[in-house]
Motif scaffolding. Sequence first.
Motif, PDB file in Angstrom:
ATOM      1  N   THR A  90       6.148  -6.975 -17.501  1.00 39.72           N
ATOM      2  CA  THR A  90       5.261  -7.795 -18.046  1.00 39.72           C
ATOM      3  C   THR A  90       4.047  -8.083 -16.996  1.00 39.72           C
ATOM      4  N   ALA A  91       2.934  -7.848 -17.375  1.00 40.68           N
ATOM      5  CA  ALA A  91       1.654  -8.171 -16.242  1.00 40.68           C
ATOM      6  C   ALA A  91       0.435  -7.970 -17.116  1.00 40.68           C
ATOM      7  N   VAL A  92      -0.600  -8.179 -16.418  1.00 36.82           N
ATOM      8  CA  VAL A  92      -2.090  -7.667 -16.882  1.00 36.82           C
ATOM      9  C   VAL A  92      -2.140  -6.492 -15.885  1.00 36.82           C
ATOM     10  N   TYR A  93      -2.589  -5.233 -16.773  1.00 36.27           N
ATOM     11  CA  TYR A  93      -2.631  -4.094 -15.996  1.00 36.27           C
ATOM     12  C   TYR A  93      -4.045  -3.750 -16.022  1.00 36.27           C
ATOM     13  N   TYR A  94      -4.290  -3.356 -14.868  1.00 36.79           N
ATOM     14  CA  TYR A  94      -5.737  -2.942 -14.591  1.00 36.79           C
ATOM     15  C   TYR A  94      -5.946  -1.582 -14.142  1.00 36.79           C
ATOM     16  N   CYS A  95      -7.076  -0.774 -14.473  1.00 34.64           N
ATOM     17  CA  CYS A  95      -7.330   0.458 -13.753  1.00 34.64           C
ATOM     18  C   CYS A  95      -8.514   0.267 -12.805  1.00 34.64           C
ATOM     19  N   ALA A  96      -8.586   1.033 -11.970  1.00 33.24           N
ATOM     20  CA  ALA A  96      -9.518   1.134 -10.919  1.00 33.24           C
ATOM     21  C   ALA A  96      -9.722   2.715 -10.375  1.00 33.24           C
ATOM     22  N   ALA A  97     -10.958   2.712 -10.066  1.00 38.30           N
ATOM     23  CA  ALA A  97     -11.704   4.019  -9.405  1.00 38.30           C
ATOM     24  C   ALA A  97     -11.892   4.150  -8.020  1.00 38.30           C
ATOM     25  N   GLY A  98     -11.406   5.199  -7.463  1.00 41.16           N
ATOM     26  CA  GLY A  98     -11.721   5.331  -6.000  1.00 41.16           C
ATOM     27  C   GLY A  98     -12.015   6.502  -5.722  1.00 41.16           C
ATOM     28  N   TYR A  99     -13.260   6.874  -4.942  1.00 39.06           N
ATOM     29  CA  TYR A  99     -13.791   8.349  -4.828  1.00 39.06           C
ATOM     30  C   TYR A  99     -12.898   9.123  -4.206  1.00 39.06           C
ATOM     31  N   LEU A 105      -4.518   9.831  -2.016  1.00 40.95           N
ATOM     32  CA  LEU A 105      -3.493   9.199  -2.807  1.00 40.95           C
ATOM     33  C   LEU A 105      -2.232   8.908  -1.781  1.00 40.95           C
ATOM     34  N   PRO A 106      -1.521   7.999  -2.020  1.00 44.61           N
ATOM     35  CA  PRO A 106      -1.600   6.977  -2.921  1.00 44.61           C
ATOM     36  C   PRO A 106      -2.795   5.717  -3.009  1.00 44.61           C
ATOM     37  N   LEU A 107      -3.363   5.646  -3.938  1.00 41.70           N
ATOM     38  CA  LEU A 107      -4.321   4.731  -3.924  1.00 41.70           C
ATOM     39  C   LEU A 107      -4.050   3.063  -3.511  1.00 41.70           C
ATOM     40  N   GLU A 108      -4.741   2.654  -2.475  1.00 39.69           N
ATOM     41  CA  GLU A 108      -4.402   1.349  -1.958  1.00 39.69           C
ATOM     42  C   GLU A 108      -5.197   0.255  -2.809  1.00 39.69           C
ATOM     43  N   LEU A 109      -4.560  -0.993  -2.860  1.00 41.23           N
ATOM     44  CA  LEU A 109      -5.330  -2.066  -3.569  1.00 41.23           C
ATOM     45  C   LEU A 109      -6.589  -2.229  -3.222  1.00 41.23           C
ATOM     46  N   TYR A 110      -6.881  -2.185  -1.741  1.00 41.62           N
ATOM     47  CA  TYR A 110      -8.217  -2.369  -1.203  1.00 41.62           C
ATOM     48  C   TYR A 110      -8.935  -1.177  -1.031  1.00 41.62           C
ATOM     49  N   GLY A 111     -10.219  -1.124  -1.389  1.00 39.63           N
ATOM     50  CA  GLY A 111     -11.110  -0.031  -0.957  1.00 39.63           C
ATOM     51  C   GLY A 111     -11.370   0.690  -2.285  1.00 39.63           C
ATOM     52  N   MET A 112     -11.171   0.002  -3.522  1.00 43.03           N
ATOM     53  CA  MET A 112     -11.401   0.777  -4.657  1.00 43.03           C
ATOM     54  C   MET A 112     -12.801   0.425  -4.823  1.00 43.03           C
ATOM     55  N   ASP A 113     -13.585   1.474  -5.567  1.00 43.99           N
ATOM     56  CA  ASP A 113     -14.758   1.420  -5.864  1.00 43.99           C
ATOM     57  C   ASP A 113     -15.221   0.578  -7.203  1.00 43.99           C
TER      58      ASP A 113
END
Length: 125
Positions: A90-99, A105-113
């Motif tokens: 249970t949570a709010v799910y977010y998608c994020a894009a990183g160049y 990979l794996p994508l880090e929380l910080y540094g997403m575009d």
Amino acid sequence: VQLQASGGGLVQAGGSLGLSCAASGFTLDYYAIGWFRQAPGKEREGVACISSSGGSTFFADSVKGRFTISRDNAKSTVYLQMNKLKPEDTAVYYCAAGYDYSGRLPLELYGMDYWGEGTLVTVSS
């Protein structure tokens, strides 16, 4: 530029949900996509990510074997299929894009575009 996450809802434990992340305003083909989630009172965490080509994926240990991630660049959409859901999902799910680039990979929380607005997933026990 927009990422729109959808597909959240209420499901019983053991059930399934599929989330979608639709991109517009930029070329999704060049971006790795991550799904992150944030439960009440907890920090945002990575759940799954997929490379720009779809050839590489990573999953958090907590969801391995239950979640799958895929993408359709022709539709500018990334999908997260969630099976055998647990109340702790249970949570709010977010998608994020990183160049994307080699070794991204794996994508880090910080540094997403780019970030999308979240979609709430509630798993009842």
